[in-house]
Motif scaffolding. Sequence first.
Motif, PDB file in Angstrom:
ATOM      1  N   SER A 232      27.472 -22.183  70.014  1.00  0.00           N
ATOM      2  CA  SER A 232      26.352 -22.840  70.688  1.00  0.00           C
ATOM      3  C   SER A 232      26.843 -23.490  71.969  1.00  0.00           C
ATOM      4  O   SER A 232      27.886 -24.154  71.983  1.00  0.00           O
TER       5      SER A 232
ATOM      6  N   GLY B 189      24.421 -27.267  71.885  1.00  0.00           N
ATOM      7  CA  GLY B 189      24.905 -28.511  71.285  1.00  0.00           C
ATOM      8  C   GLY B 189      23.750 -29.312  70.727  1.00  0.00           C
ATOM      9  O   GLY B 189      22.887 -28.760  70.037  1.00  0.00           O
TER      10      GLY B 189
ATOM     11  N   GLU C 151      20.909 -30.561  64.107  1.00  0.00           N
ATOM     12  CA  GLU C 151      19.919 -31.571  63.701  1.00  0.00           C
ATOM     13  C   GLU C 151      19.804 -31.770  62.198  1.00  0.00           C
ATOM     14  O   GLU C 151      19.582 -32.898  61.734  1.00  0.00           O
TER      15      GLU C 151
ATOM     16  N   THR D  57      25.423 -18.956  73.184  1.00  0.00           N
ATOM     17  CA  THR D  57      24.027 -19.109  73.580  1.00  0.00           C
ATOM     18  C   THR D  57      23.947 -19.697  74.984  1.00  0.00           C
ATOM     19  O   THR D  57      24.888 -20.339  75.464  1.00  0.00           O
TER      20      THR D  57
ATOM     21  N   GLU E 146      19.782 -23.851  60.452  1.00  0.00           N
ATOM     22  CA  GLU E 146      19.501 -24.490  61.745  1.00  0.00           C
ATOM     23  C   GLU E 146      18.002 -24.499  62.024  1.00  0.00           C
ATOM     24  O   GLU E 146      17.476 -25.446  62.615  1.00  0.00           O
TER      25      GLU E 146
END
Length: 270
Positions: A81, A84, A14, A105, A225
């Motif tokens: 990850s 995503g 993000e 994860t 993050e």
Amino acid sequence: MDKLIITAALTGAEVTREQQPALPVTPEEIGIAAAECAAAGAAIVHVHARHADGRPTQDREVYRRIIDAVKARCDVIVQVSTGGAVGMTPAERLAPVTLRPEMATLSMGSVNFGDEVFVNAPADMAGFARTLAEYGVKPEFEVFDSGMLTTLSHWLQRGLVAAPAHVDFVLGIPGAMAGTPEALMFLRSQLPAGATWSVAGIGAAQLPLAALAIVLGGHVRVGFEDNIYYRKGELATSNAQLVARVAALSRTLERPLATPAEARRLLGLA
Ligand code: KMH
Ligand code: ZN
């Protein structure tokens, strides 16, 4: 108490360069950031991939380049990850697992995620668990709210996943469980027997929850993050700066840091 495992969540899906100019985006930048974080005390890097223009991707080849770039520079554990970005399909999200990274994860349920919804339907998540097992990848169960721990307990009872579980509490996402000591203490009280845990506090919750985890015997995730600031109004200069602060705090509190090799033993990877 076990040594402290620090995870550096370097990039996420993000955060943008506009928000954080030091965000590592390309595989080489992520490799360099991982090495800096390893030198500062991180034992795990949690990685997300981006296209060259910064858009998130779960492309297997981009992840391969990231893993190669990290491994060429340091021995840190690479955790890919499977979250995503919001809106990606389950198949898309699982692509990097086929590279057989040491860890990945696994988000334990659907959750409001700011103005969006991060969808993790039960059948899809069970499929993620099976795929990780098939490729021999250790899951880190991402828990955003307390019901997700109930799901994990059911999975352990059914034998869908193996004990001991490693859980990461992600606290402070708008719409999910708060980034407060009370939330962390409650979640910790609900852990399945023998589980190891870490906490990723979002934004201003990052440092206080890290401090709490250090004294409680949990582990800590920091990085861009989850938080782009060093302190209120001051951007961090690098992921490693955030890792170094937690490393210093842990040493001050006389809790030594786990090396990657020690983290592998603590997490059953070695
Ligand atoms: N980007 C979030 C929607 C994970 O990495 O497993 C999900 C996420 C979780 O970041
Ligand atoms: Zn992530």
